[in-house]
Enzyme design. Structure first.
Site, PDB file in Angstrom:
ATOM      1  N   CYS A 290       1.308  -0.832  -0.090  1.00 48.83           N
ATOM      2  CA  CYS A 290      -0.391  -0.254   0.011  1.00 48.83           C
ATOM      3  C   CYS A 290       0.893   1.374  -0.296  1.00 48.83           C
ATOM      4  CB  CYS A 290      -1.535  -0.124   0.740  1.00 48.83           C
ATOM      5  SG  CYS A 290      -2.079   0.873   0.765  1.00 48.83           S
TER       6      CYS A 290
ATOM      7  N   HIS B  35      -3.870  -5.286  -0.026  1.00 49.37           N
ATOM      8  CA  HIS B  35      -3.437  -5.429   1.226  1.00 49.37           C
ATOM      9  C   HIS B  35      -3.435  -7.199   1.600  1.00 49.37           C
ATOM     10  CE1 HIS B  35      -3.310  -1.621   3.253  1.00 49.37           C
ATOM     11  NE2 HIS B  35      -3.672  -1.393   2.527  1.00 49.37           N
TER      12      HIS B  35
ATOM     13  N   GLU C  10      -2.137  -9.637   3.309  1.00 50.71           N
ATOM     14  CA  GLU C  10      -2.522  -9.502   4.971  1.00 50.71           C
ATOM     15  C   GLU C  10      -3.869  -9.287   5.360  1.00 50.71           C
ATOM     16  OE1 GLU C  10      -2.410  -4.638   5.150  1.00 50.71           O
ATOM     17  OE2 GLU C  10      -1.413  -6.222   4.058  1.00 50.71           O
TER      18      GLU C  10
END
Length: 197
Positions: free
Chosen positions: A81, A178, A180
């Site tokens: 990001c 993202h 994660e």
């Protein structure tokens, strides 16, 4: 054995990245120590927040030359990001703040549609990619990168028009989404990146 390092710059989503690495049994350390970062096996720069804030925090911690040196040395680097955006020269989010300039190009704001883009979106990998799965990933972004050299783009995504979702150049990989927060697709992404690096 040198560990994977998650860069702590007083911002970014450190814990979710740490949880992914823990799940994959990858030894890691969260740190802002210059020597630890310079001797890392891999570097992850997680992102959330404002372009200017990220750059100011890096400046305060003396990490701007450290990140540049790591990329010059060829240490595998993953930017997420804002960790993608600061690799470039400048951003419309903070016109008077210089980025790292490791990659040529700029960061632009979405001009149409609801901003920020929040939610799942499909990425379309390019041929400049050896581990990205064609899948849906979670995005939260008002800005996107526009590389000067289109050959470094490793995937595109569509949000009221096509935009660069990730880049890959040498040891540097960076993504706008993202991983994660992207469930199984994100887990596969991290696993692939770690195995390749």
């Amino acid at each position: 054995m040198n560990k994977t390092v998650i860069v702590d710059y007083d911002a970014g989503n450190l814990r979710s990245v740490a949880n992914m690495l823990t799940f994959l049994n990858v030894p890691f350390e969260i740190t802002s120590d210059k020597d630890t970062i310079l001797n890392a096996k891999r570097i992850i720069f997680p992102g959330q927040g404002h372009f200017a804030q990220a750059m100011n925090n890096l400046e305060k911690k003396g990490l701007v030359p450290v990140i540049k040196e790591c990329c010059d040395k060829g240490i595998p680097f993953l930017g997420i990001c804002i960790g993608l955006q600061i690799l470039f020269e400048k951003s419309e989010e903070a016109p008077n703040v210089d980025g790292l300039g490791i990659l040529k190009g700029e960061v632009k704001r979405f001009k149409t549609g609801k901003v920020p883009q929040i939610g799942w979106n499909k990425i379309n990998p390019t041929t400049n990619n050896d581990f990205l799965p064609e899948d849906y990933f979670y995005f939260v972004n008002s800005y996107y990168v526009e590389p000067e050299d289109k050959s470094i783009v490793s995937s595109y995504c569509n949000y009221n028009g096509e935009f660069c979702a990730s880049v890959q150049k040498g040891s540097v990989t960076a993504v706008q989404f993202h991983p994660e927060k992207s469930s199984n697709a994100g887990l596969k992404f991290f696993k692939n990146w770690i195995e390749k690096n």
